[in-house]
Motif scaffolding. Structure first.
Motif: not given
Length: 380
Positions: A11-13, A38-41, A56-57
């Motif tokens: 929710g933070t990317g 922690v995010d995937q963006r 970024q993961t």
């Protein structure tokens, strides 16, 4: 709380607007602790730049995220809070990381965990719906083990599963920036043609189905009406509505902005005569506290809203909204007609909305959370 690190999962990317719940929550947390998002963006949400660290993961697996967190220098020397939700994936990951690192586990329920299942049922994706229902069932016992449950929905789904002393209810709020933008609301003039309504959000059959027959009726009965849909839209659904408007008995105009930035969206909304919230009545949607209602009120816009529990609680007893049957186009059109014919009522509702918005600013909504977090860390 100077040695606290809060790991916010999802929710933070980039792409999450600064007025959204996870971004506003992380902004608040960054004022009282070190926040690692922690995010995937590819990068952090614009509203969190300079306020939080970002990781970024490549995937949402426990091993991957844990390995990346270990690279953060303060992770082994601080009191840790792992913050996840409302997705069952985020919830499960937050608990597993909390157990792995010896930290606390916080669930942030700003949507119902059944939301993905409800959407799948509505779209008749039966297999996907059953899959998400199973995941929601699996998430319940995980959530029951949390150290703190934040309920930002109008539902008591965990009243029996999580002790009340480990829960806090925080309704979604209004950004101070939006309230400031609405400071010139009194200069708006109601009573001009066409009457201008705004819909904010994804414009599709799931969220705006009722507006198709409403606009058809308005056109057949000779109304001078404009509806601006701010945000992305479903071309197939919009084309079906345009087909109803081709025979122009009235002057009903439907416009789409497409994907637009927040500032531009608020500018368009500021020019409107009212804001519309047309969600259907389904359990996983009825419990939502719609941020857009807060923004309508902050900008001094009368509201026409589906009669849903979350919407009513967001507006309170202010009188800033007319609530209508989500499935009755005649009732919707009557509510629109009421506003068209009464500019004075529109202004009264605008005043009421501004007063209500001043009471539900994000800064005020978050005040009880700070004390709750202090209690949580003291007992660690």
């Amino acid at each position: 709380m100077s040695r606290v690190v809060i790991c916010v999962l999802g929710g933070t990317g980039a792409g999450w607007h600064f007025n959204s719940t996870p971004v506003q929550r992380s902004t608040f947390l960054s004022e009282i602790a070190t926040v690692v998002c922690v995010d995937q963006r590819t990068k952090i949400a614009a509203g969190l730049e300079g306020k939080a660290f970002y990781i970024q993961t490549p995937d949402w697996g426990h091993a991957t995220v844990a390995k990346m967190l270990c690279k953060f220098p303060d992770i082994k020397r601080a009191e840790l809070l792992f913050w996840g939700g409302p997705s069952w994936v985020d919830v499960k990951l937050a608990r597993s990381l909390a157990r792995n690192f010896g930290g606390r586990f916080v669930v942030d329920l700003y949507d119902d965990i059944r939301l993905p299942a409800g959407i799948a049922w509505a779209r008749k994706h039966w297999i996907r719906a059953l899959y998400h229902e199973a995941r929601a069932i699996q998430a319940k016992p995980v959530i029951s083990t949390c150290d703190l449950l934040i309920r930002s929905i109008a539902a008591d789904v965990f009243e029996r599963d999580v002790p009340l002393d480990r829960q806090i209810n925080i309704m979604n709020g209004v950004c101070d920036q939006v309230y400031e933008l609405g400071s010139d609301w009194a200069s708006h003039v109601w009573g001009r043609e066409p009457f201008h309504c705004c819909f904010v959000g994804f414009f599709d059959a799931e969220r705006a189905r009722i507006l198709e027959p409403v606009l058809k009726l308005a056109n057949e009965r000779g109304y001078s009406l404009r509806l601006t849909a701010i945000g992305p839209y479903d071309p197939q659904f919009s084309s079906a509505i345009f087909s109803h408007l081709e025979s122009r008995h009235g002057h009903v105009d439907l416009r789409f902005t497409g994907e637009t930035g927040w500032a531009q969206a608020m500018k368009i909304l500021s020019s409107a005569d009212c804001g519309i919230y047309s969600f259907p009545k389904r359990p996983e949607l009825e419990c939502v506290y719609p941020i857009k209602l807060g923004e309508y009120m902050a900008l001094g816009k009368p509201i026409l809203s589906s009669d849903l529990r979350g919407a009513r609680e967001m507006v309170g007893d202010s009188g800033a909204a007319i609530f209508v049957n989500p499935n009755d186009p005649e009732e919707w059109l009557l509510a629109i007609d009421t506003l068209i014919k009464s500019p004075s009522l529109c202004r009264e509702m605008a005043v009421a909305g501004r007063e209500r918005a001043a009471k539900i600013l994000w800064s005020q909504m978050h005040e009880p959370l700070q004390e709750k977090l202090r209690e949580l860390l003291v007992t660690q």
